[in-house]
Write a protein that holds these residues in place. Sequence first.
Motif, PDB file in Angstrom:
ATOM      1  N   ALA A  51      -5.798  -0.579  -1.013  1.00 46.57           N
ATOM      2  CA  ALA A  51      -6.493   0.596  -0.209  1.00 46.57           C
ATOM      3  C   ALA A  51      -7.179   0.256   1.648  1.00 46.57           C
ATOM      4  O   ALA A  51      -7.052   0.392   2.059  1.00 46.57           O
ATOM      5  N   LYS A  52      -7.678  -1.469   0.952  1.00 48.83           N
ATOM      6  CA  LYS A  52      -8.431  -1.559   2.155  1.00 48.83           C
ATOM      7  C   LYS A  52      -7.282  -2.366   2.752  1.00 48.83           C
ATOM      8  O   LYS A  52      -7.990  -2.132   4.232  1.00 48.83           O
ATOM      9  N   CYS A  54      -4.692  -1.331   3.538  1.00 49.73           N
ATOM     10  CA  CYS A  54      -3.920  -0.164   4.586  1.00 49.73           C
ATOM     11  C   CYS A  54      -4.818   0.449   5.249  1.00 49.73           C
ATOM     12  O   CYS A  54      -4.935   1.090   6.304  1.00 49.73           O
ATOM     13  N   ALA A  55      -6.361   0.574   5.474  1.00 55.29           N
ATOM     14  CA  ALA A  55      -7.219   1.209   6.191  1.00 55.29           C
ATOM     15  C   ALA A  55      -7.815   0.487   6.941  1.00 55.29           C
ATOM     16  O   ALA A  55      -7.454   0.702   8.307  1.00 55.29           O
ATOM     17  N   ALA A  71      -1.950   8.155   7.186  1.00 55.11           N
ATOM     18  CA  ALA A  71      -3.355   7.942   6.517  1.00 55.11           C
ATOM     19  C   ALA A  71      -3.117   6.653   5.897  1.00 55.11           C
ATOM     20  O   ALA A  71      -2.154   6.965   5.171  1.00 55.11           O
ATOM     21  N   PRO A  72      -4.519   6.057   5.183  1.00 55.48           N
ATOM     22  CA  PRO A  72      -4.473   4.845   4.122  1.00 55.48           C
ATOM     23  C   PRO A  72      -3.904   5.328   2.441  1.00 55.48           C
ATOM     24  O   PRO A  72      -3.317   4.388   2.328  1.00 55.48           O
ATOM     25  N   GLU A  73      -4.781   6.515   2.430  1.00 50.34           N
ATOM     26  CA  GLU A  73      -4.305   7.013   1.475  1.00 50.34           C
ATOM     27  C   GLU A  73      -2.798   7.518   0.771  1.00 50.34           C
ATOM     28  O   GLU A  73      -2.024   6.659  -0.372  1.00 50.34           O
ATOM     29  N   GLU A  74      -2.243   7.827   1.714  1.00 48.44           N
ATOM     30  CA  GLU A  74      -0.455   7.462   1.996  1.00 48.44           C
ATOM     31  C   GLU A  74      -0.036   6.537   2.383  1.00 48.44           C
ATOM     32  O   GLU A  74       1.221   6.484   1.766  1.00 48.44           O
ATOM     33  N   VAL A  76      -0.597   4.101   1.090  1.00 48.79           N
ATOM     34  CA  VAL A  76      -0.922   3.476  -0.215  1.00 48.79           C
ATOM     35  C   VAL A  76       0.294   3.865  -1.544  1.00 48.79           C
ATOM     36  O   VAL A  76       0.676   3.658  -1.363  1.00 48.79           O
ATOM     37  N   GLU A  77       0.052   5.055  -1.096  1.00 47.54           N
ATOM     38  CA  GLU A  77       1.267   6.042  -2.278  1.00 47.54           C
ATOM     39  C   GLU A  77       2.932   5.288  -1.718  1.00 47.54           C
ATOM     40  O   GLU A  77       3.905   4.851  -2.800  1.00 47.54           O
ATOM     41  N   LEU A 289      -5.668  -1.671  -8.737  1.00 52.38           N
ATOM     42  CA  LEU A 289      -4.485  -0.267  -8.980  1.00 52.38           C
ATOM     43  C   LEU A 289      -3.652  -1.394  -8.992  1.00 52.38           C
ATOM     44  O   LEU A 289      -3.444  -2.559  -8.184  1.00 52.38           O
TER      45      LEU A 289
END
Length: 291
Positions: A51-52, A54-55, A71-74, A76-77, A289
């Motif tokens: 996540a870091k 991706c951010a 978005a970083p969360e997206e 990651v997925e 993760l």
Amino acid sequence: MAAGTGIRTYYNGTWHEGDVRVLGASDHAMWQGSSVFDGARLFDGLTPDLAKHCARVNRSAESMWIKPTVAPEEMVEIALEGLRAYPKGAAVYIRPMYWATDGDETVLVPKHTEDATGFAIALEEIPMAPAEAATTLCKTSFRRPVLADAVCNAKAGALYPNNGRMLREARARGFANALVTDAMGNVAESATANVFMVRDGEVFTPIANGTFLSGITRARHIANLRADGFTVTEAVLSYADFEAADEVFLSGNLNKVTPVSAFEDRQYQIGPVTKRARELYWDWAQGDLKV
């Protein structure tokens, strides 16, 4: 050129098998160098700090005036979805990337709009180096730039030709890597990764002064070692400090911890702090993760 095997590419909203071509000859990134990337890792079924990473690629894009679109969360997925196609135990390099496809009326400045941004994630199987795989360092005539001269606050593709010059110079002298200074002659990092040194049981790393990216893995090592009782000091360091060190190791995403066996004529053993840093990182990663 691919760095690994078993490549998968996420582009235009879907996963593709292989190294998909994503740039056009007239894309801004192709001739103006407006591209950024980040690197994360899958190993032992783990994706530490994904996540870091991706951010950070979104922050890098903004630093280059490229509009982030995911978005970083997206992100990651999407990455986790792509990683599930690999066999159990695979070691994979995870590389999210942005690039500008168009510029403004000056041509030089990327258009800061979503329709002028390209995005992809590349996955490549690249083995993790064995714990005992050490590298050697030498001095280099090339230096890290400052923010006034280059986009040091981004993980930008345009920065890496300078690192390539360092490596070519080092290899011509029979070394694998280079220990690099900033414009003031203070050690910044190696040509490929952040650097730590150990003297009398205390751990030191160059203070982040804006001339190099203060890495995500670097921060993990600092936190892990401090939690384990080590004194870790971010300091202004010279070549002489490294010549007087007991241990030296590199910290980067690709292999997490790389022992250094020599700096110029100075020889080192793979010492207890280097080994402990690796143990602590692997122990910490077990709680992060998983795929």
